[in-house]
Design an enzyme around this catalytic site. Structure first.
Site, short mmCIF file in Angstrom:
data_model
loop_
_atom_site.label_atom_id
_atom_site.label_comp_id
_atom_site.label_asym_id
_atom_site.label_seq_id
_atom_site.Cartn_x
_atom_site.Cartn_y
_atom_site.Cartn_z
N ARG A 1 15.96 40.61 23.89
CA ARG A 1 15.67 40.08 25.23
C ARG A 1 15.55 41.18 26.27
O ARG A 1 14.90 41.01 27.31
CB ARG A 1 16.73 39.06 25.68
CG ARG A 1 16.49 38.59 27.13
CD ARG A 1 17.30 37.37 27.54
NE ARG A 1 18.68 37.45 27.16
CZ ARG A 1 19.60 38.17 27.80
NH1 ARG A 1 19.28 38.89 28.86
NH2 ARG A 1 20.84 38.18 27.37
N TYR B 1 -5.97 33.27 40.89
CA TYR B 1 -5.75 32.53 39.65
C TYR B 1 -4.88 31.30 39.97
O TYR B 1 -3.88 31.41 40.71
CB TYR B 1 -5.06 33.44 38.63
CG TYR B 1 -4.69 32.73 37.36
CD1 TYR B 1 -5.67 32.40 36.43
CD2 TYR B 1 -3.39 32.36 37.09
CE1 TYR B 1 -5.34 31.71 35.27
CE2 TYR B 1 -3.05 31.68 35.93
CZ TYR B 1 -4.04 31.36 35.03
OH TYR B 1 -3.72 30.68 33.88
N ASP C 1 -3.62 42.11 40.37
CA ASP C 1 -3.84 41.52 39.04
C ASP C 1 -5.17 42.10 38.53
O ASP C 1 -6.23 41.79 39.06
CB ASP C 1 -3.90 39.99 39.18
CG ASP C 1 -4.12 39.27 37.85
OD1 ASP C 1 -4.72 39.86 36.94
OD2 ASP C 1 -3.71 38.10 37.75
N LYS D 1 -5.56 37.97 27.64
CA LYS D 1 -7.01 38.07 27.76
C LYS D 1 -7.51 39.33 27.07
O LYS D 1 -7.40 39.44 25.87
CB LYS D 1 -7.39 38.01 29.24
CG LYS D 1 -6.63 36.91 30.04
CD LYS D 1 -6.99 35.50 29.64
CE LYS D 1 -6.06 34.44 30.23
NZ LYS D 1 -5.85 34.48 31.67
C1 LIG Z 1 -4.88 33.92 32.54
C2 LIG Z 1 -4.60 34.63 33.80
C3 LIG Z 1 -3.29 34.70 34.31
C4 LIG Z 1 -2.12 34.02 33.65
O1 LIG Z 1 -1.85 34.57 32.40
P1 LIG Z 1 -1.08 33.78 31.21
O2 LIG Z 1 -1.05 34.82 30.14
O3 LIG Z 1 -1.90 32.57 30.88
O4 LIG Z 1 0.27 33.41 31.72
C5 LIG Z 1 -3.10 35.43 35.48
N1 LIG Z 1 -4.12 36.03 36.12
C6 LIG Z 1 -5.39 35.98 35.66
C7 LIG Z 1 -6.47 36.66 36.44
C8 LIG Z 1 -5.67 35.27 34.49
O5 LIG Z 1 -6.94 35.20 34.06
#
Ligand SMILES: *Cc1c(COP(=O)(O)O)cnc(C)c1O
Length: 384
Positions: free
Chosen positions: A50, A104, A176, A201
């Site tokens: 953890r 997002y 992000d 992603k």
């Molecule tokens: C998918 C996504 C998230 C969230 O990510 P998860 O892995 O689904 O929790 C945050 N920001 C962007 C730009 C995303 O495409």
């Protein structure tokens, strides 16, 4: 041999040399706890899964920091865990955040629905009106939060101005960087303090796990790790290993996706059935100049509208044979979705339209299939 080239770093960066048991591929240390070596240190340094410090975490952290060009990195159980843990670690009750208006969906919900319960507040800034940002500041504004590329219209906020604004007002800048991935853009080099990713992603790229990543100066990443240790949004070692494997081909995948997506964008833009294509690689995109100046590639996502509107979009999705009709992005398979039915379904239709997201808008995340096959599939689906 020390290299700073992304291709080499993706394969060799952060790896153990010599490798454990001479194993060329990093083994999975599927162990929740580890034998103590007699040290009497801090709680956060106990080797326990953890606490994100198994050998699988350590390797991944070193590789991710090298790819994003930061001092330190931390993996998390999802992109949302990276986002929520970072904000909760850097803010205390009473603090205020400035955030980009089109974010997002999960992030937008966290800021609007969960923030009040923590005594935190947010104001949304318009990328179009940078002169108005300063009016949104309060004495408790601590942090500014943006995305490198917006979804699904692929707008690029004036990132240099965000960094300058943060510095001028003593704010922590958080970005992000999921859409460009470290292959196309390294926000830390531009001056951003903390870089976040949904590793679900492009970083993983194989549509088979959820994970997140936080990159930045060691001091900030350390603070965020302590919060993650308490909140418990750890990535398990087995998933670390899958993400680690995905990262090795990151550069090849994203470069190919850059080229393939641009080719598809150009083809669609010239198609008689298509009204409008959003992709920063096209000169007519309002942020083409910014993206060309700051990014090494325009990414693997595009969106477009058909002249036939919603009905034509529905028919297209039914007729396409290669792309899966699914939300999410960044994998090896091409995915297609109508944002109004998936990622942006939580936003009221009026607000959605005001943001420029029509019900007929279609978003494509281009995979690594042959570009010619994708183009041919879109042609047959559009001509029917
Ligand atoms: C998918 C996504 C998230 C969230 O990510 P998860 O892995 O689904 O929790 C945050 N920001 C962007 C730009 C995303 O495409």
């Amino acid at each position: 041999m020390k290299s700073t080239r992304l291709e080499t770093l993706a394969v060799h960066g952060g790896e153990m040399r010599p490798p454990p048991e001479r194993s060329v591929a990093m083994p999975i240390y599927q162990s929740s706890t580890f034998v103590t070596a007699g040290e009497e240190g801090d709680y956060h340094d106990i080797r326990y899964m953890r606490l994100s410090n198994t050998p699988n975490h350590d390797v991944l952290h070193r590789k991710l920091a090298l790819l994003e060009g930061t001092e330190a990195a931390l993996v998390t159980g999802s992109g949302m865990a990276a986002i929520s843990t970072t904000l909760l670690a850097l803010l205390t009750s009473g603090d205020h955040v400035l955030a980009q208006d089109c974010l997002y969906g999960g992030t937008h919900d966290f800021l609007t629905k969960d923030f009040p319960g923590f005594g935190l507040s947010v104001s949304f800034l318009s990328p179009e009106q940078p002169d108005a940002w300063a009016q949104l500041l309060t004495p408790r504004t601590k942090l500014i939060y943006v995305e490198s590329v917006s979804n699904p219209l692929l707008r690029v906020i004036d990132l240099e101005r965000v960094v300058a604004f943060a510095r001028a007002h003593g704010l922590i800048s958080v970005i992000d960087n999921t859409f460009p991935s470290p292959v196309n853009f390294n926000p830390a080099a531009m001056g951003f303090d903390v870089v976040l990713h949904s590793a679900t992603k492009y970083l993983n790229g194989h549509t088979d796990l959820v994970a997140g990543a936080v990159m930045g100066p060691a001091k900030l990443v350390h603070r965020i790790k302590h919060k993650l240790d308490h909140l418990g949004g750890t990535l398990d070692a087995h998933t670390c290993s899958l993400l680690h494997r995905g990262l090795k081909t990151l550069v090849l995948r994203v470069r190919y996706q850059n080229d393939s997506c641009l080719a598809l964008a150009r083809h669609l833009a010239g198609h008689a059935a298509v009204a409008h294509v959003n992709h920063t690689g096209l000169p007519e995109h309002p942020d083409h100049a910014r993206a060309s100046r700051w990014f090494r590639g325009h990414g693997g996502v595009l969106s477009f509208e058909l002249k036939g509107g919603v009905d034509a979009a529905r028919r297209l999705l039914d007729r396409l044979q290669l792309p899966f009709n699914a939300p999410s992005l960044g994998g090896v398979e091409t995915l297609i979705t109508r944002p109004c039915t998936t990622s942006h379904s939580g936003i009221a239709p009026d607000t959605r339209r005001a943001l420029g997201i029509s019900d007929g808008l279609v978003r494509v995340s281009v995979g690594i299939e042959a570009t010619e096959d994708l183009v041919a599939d879109f042609d047959q689906a559009l001509s029917a």
